[in-house]
Write a protein that holds these residues in place. Structure first.
Motif, PDB file in Angstrom:
ATOM      1  N   SER A 246    -115.000 -36.325 -19.453  1.00  0.00           N
ATOM      2  CA  SER A 246    -115.487 -37.337 -19.007  1.00  0.00           C
ATOM      3  C   SER A 246    -116.912 -36.827 -17.975  1.00  0.00           C
ATOM      4  O   SER A 246    -116.729 -35.732 -17.755  1.00  0.00           O
ATOM      5  N   ILE A 248    -118.644 -37.816 -14.355  1.00  0.00           N
ATOM      6  CA  ILE A 248    -118.479 -38.392 -12.830  1.00  0.00           C
ATOM      7  C   ILE A 248    -119.712 -38.318 -11.862  1.00  0.00           C
ATOM      8  O   ILE A 248    -120.645 -37.474 -12.127  1.00  0.00           O
ATOM      9  N   VAL A 301    -107.744 -33.377 -13.017  1.00  0.00           N
ATOM     10  CA  VAL A 301    -109.041 -32.974 -13.695  1.00  0.00           C
ATOM     11  C   VAL A 301    -109.500 -31.474 -13.635  1.00  0.00           C
ATOM     12  O   VAL A 301    -109.367 -30.820 -12.493  1.00  0.00           O
ATOM     13  N   ILE A 326    -115.148 -42.237 -13.512  1.00  0.00           N
ATOM     14  CA  ILE A 326    -114.380 -41.507 -14.521  1.00  0.00           C
ATOM     15  C   ILE A 326    -113.870 -42.016 -15.430  1.00  0.00           C
ATOM     16  O   ILE A 326    -113.391 -41.357 -16.632  1.00  0.00           O
TER      17      ILE A 326
END
Length: 336
Positions: A246, A248, A301, A326
């Motif tokens: 992902s 961020i 994460v 996220i």
């Protein structure tokens, strides 16, 4: 009385200066920092400013804590060099949304944690190179290839930095474009045949040295988790397809994250394209409530800043509120 007050303030200032100097010297010893006389004063100022922010934050917040690490004496420009997620516009993402939500044969568990799975490679360090995207690219490929073959494999981030012209090497990129590149190339090489150099030696992308005989994984298909942002959708894909890269938004406080579930009202943003760093979701769970902090759902994460950062290279971030975007940028990849 004014004279006595001035004397008292002077004593306090001297005591604080001595304490700051002791803290600075201990920091340099702890993290092996050796600066030239030219750089010493600026590095010390950065550290003292960071010390004040850490102390203030830890006094005021119980849900997560900050601490010193290798970033504490860095300039803002040096820290920005660690970021490198350059997403495409949303229209292009929608075109790739062909897959439907996986159908699971069992309910979602209360928690998932791939950190200790035999197929998860050790934490890596991108160094002073905006290649986070290449690290996010290979983590799920390493994991899913291992699950399919039963043999652990470490893959080459440097191959993407050097060879993937659709991305920008140390100037940033994105994992979906990298997976597309890998598909066209016929696979990604093993790191044993193409070691990472960009973050340590200053070689920020060199001549491509692709060798098809050293391929360690191949991409079958990939896509964005849809609909988004949706924690249940991401949790479902995490169970069915393994770790999810992902992107961020990064606030300055994240650099000194030490423990707890990271959150910040300033990191809940309206612009879904406001992201700068690629990471990988490797699990989720919920904290146990205490007298001072309520139970908090979180994502686990994986970062690419080395084991000396955060929770041995990982961090927890609040789940279900799209913290730092996220939950808007999770993607999955499947291997041949």
């Amino acid at each position: 009385m004014k004279f006595l007050a001035a004397i008292l303030l002077l004593i306090v200032a001297v005591a604080m200066a001595d304490q700051d100097e002791d803290s600075w010297n201990f920091y340099k010893f702890q993290f092996g920092r050796k600066h030239s006389p030219k750089d010493e004063a600026g590095r010390r100022r950065n550290f003292i400013a960071r010390q004040r922010r850490i102390e203030k934050h830890n006094r005021e917040h119980a849900e997560w804590q900050m601490g010193h690490n290798k970033f504490s004496d860095m300039s803002d420009d040096e820290k920005l060099a660690l970021l490198g997620a350059n997403p495409v516009i949303r229209r292009e993402r929608l075109v790739s949304a062909e897959a439907s939500l996986p159908v699971l044969d069992r309910a979602l568990p209360a928690s998932i944690d791939y950190r200790t799975d035999k197929c998860m490679q050790p934490i890596k360090n991108q160094g002073q190179c905006g290649s986070c995207w290449s690290f996010a690219t290979v983590v799920p490929l390493e994991f899913n290839t291992c699950k399919k073959t039963g043999t652990a494999v470490a893959l080459s981030e440097q191959m993407m930095v050097d060879c993937d012209t659709g991305n920008g090497g140390c100037n940033g990129g994105m994992y979906d474009r990298a997976w597309q590149f890998i598909q066209g190339k016929g696979g990604v090489m093993k790191s044993s045949a193409y070691a990472y150099t960009s973050g340590s030696s200053g070689l920020k992308g060199t001549t491509c040295k692709f060798d098809s005989t050293a391929i360690g994984a191949k991409v079958s298909s990939f896509g964005w988790t849809m609909p988004y942002p949706n924690q249940t959708v991401s949790m479902t894909y995490l169970q069915s397809d393994g770790p999810l890269p992902s992107a961020i938004k990064v606030l300055d406080s994240l650099y000194n994250y030490a423990s707890g579930v990271y959150s910040d009202p300033a990191c809940i943003v309206a612009d879904e394209n406001d992201v700068a760093h690629a990471v990988v979701i490797v699990g989720y769970g919920t904290t146990t409530a205490t007298t001072t902090v309520p139970a908090t759902p979180y994502w686990i994460v994986r970062n690419s800043w080395g084991t000396g950062w955060g929770l041995s290279g990982y961090f927890l971030i609040k789940r279900g509120v799209n913290m730092c975007n996220i939950e808007s940028w999770t993607a999955y990849v499947r291997v041949v």
